[in-house]
Design a protein around this motif. Structure first.
Motif, PDB file in Angstrom:
ATOM      1  N   LEU A   1      -5.921   4.149   2.789  1.00  0.00           N
ATOM      2  CA  LEU A   1      -6.156   4.309   1.356  1.00  0.00           C
ATOM      3  C   LEU A   1      -7.579   4.821   1.109  1.00  0.00           C
ATOM      4  O   LEU A   1      -8.479   4.608   1.929  1.00  0.00           O
TER       5      LEU A   1
ATOM      6  N   CYS B   1       0.819  -1.220   0.000  1.00  0.00           N
ATOM      7  CA  CYS B   1       0.000   0.000   0.000  1.00  0.00           C
ATOM      8  C   CYS B   1       0.847   1.262   0.000  1.00  0.00           C
ATOM      9  O   CYS B   1       0.342   2.355   0.300  1.00  0.00           O
TER      10      CYS B   1
ATOM     11  N   GLU C   1      -8.814   3.188  -4.017  1.00  0.00           N
ATOM     12  CA  GLU C   1      -7.524   2.501  -3.897  1.00  0.00           C
ATOM     13  C   GLU C   1      -7.682   1.144  -3.218  1.00  0.00           C
ATOM     14  O   GLU C   1      -7.026   0.160  -3.605  1.00  0.00           O
TER      15      GLU C   1
END
Length: 227
Positions: free
Chosen positions: A201, A193, A205
């Motif tokens: 996120l 990530c 995402e």
């Protein structure tokens, strides 16, 4: 340390109970491990680190995506990449190729059936103490139905998140402890990530990351032959 070549794996049928232990003749090759746990842990960490560096030198031309090899190569590359990412935020692997370590003591160390769902890759187990491994604490891998004798000072690696595992009981006259090494999957997710927690996120995402993970799993399963 007792030679690993003296240890054997015994399959047991699905209809059978996992074996508690198997009696054998008296053994004279049992050598007690060092009792100074600090020295043992330090030596082990140094040995693992040297072995990791040696393996890295064998494949100097490997691509960053691991495309030159199979699962083993990809795993090695992932560990190195994770170690580099952690070093950038002043965090470091203390145990060679493993981020986490556990010391299990008490003299009768044996685990109940479980899977370490939050681990990734291989887990390492090193039992120590004064015990006869022919009768105490065999490692049971439940899905493949295999029992493995692991003696004092032997090193046993297996994917602890994949196989349900446990130990047979420790004999009443034996004293067994263990060291365990592993890497948590959340560390690799943090790296994937971009050095962020998954919940940091955006929703888009996160969805993209989950789709990528599903594709990776499908690709991994396709490596296995179909009967």
């Amino acid at each position: 340390m007792s030679p690993l070549s003296g240890r054997v794996g015994i399959p047991f049928a699905a209809s059978e109970e996992a074996p508690e232990y198997r009696q054998r003749e008296e053994r004279e090759d049992l050598t007690p491990c060092p009792t100074d746990l600090a020295d043992l842990s330090s030596q082990l960490a140094a040995d693992v680190e040297r072995a990791t560096k040696k393996e890295k030198q064998k494949i100097p031309a490997i691509k960053s995506d691991g495309s030159r090899g199979g699962h083993e190569i990809r795993q090695i590359v992932s560990v190195w990449s994770l170690a580099d990412a952690l070093a950038k935020v002043n965090l470091h692997f203390l145990f060679g190729a493993f981020a986490s370590f556990c010391l299990n003591t008490g003299g009768k160390v044996a685990c109940l059936p479980h899977r370490d769902y939050h681990n990734l890759g291989l887990c390492g187990i090193i039992p120590f103490g004064n015990f006869d491994s022919s009768r105490s604490a065999w490692v049971l891998l439940h899905e493949p139905k295999v029992a493995v004798e692991v003696g004092p000072g032997d090193v046993f690696f297996f994917p602890s998140a994949v196989f349900t595992h446990s130990n047979t009981p420790v004999h009443e006259d034996d004293d067994r402890n263990s060291l365990a090494f592993w890497c948590g999957a959340s560390l690799f997710l943090w790296q994937e990530c971009g050095s962020k927690a998954f919940n940091e996120l955006s929703k888009e995402e996160q969805e993209q990351k989950l789709d990528n993970m599903k594709s990776d799993w499908r690709a991994a399963w396709e490596r296995f032959p179909v009967l």
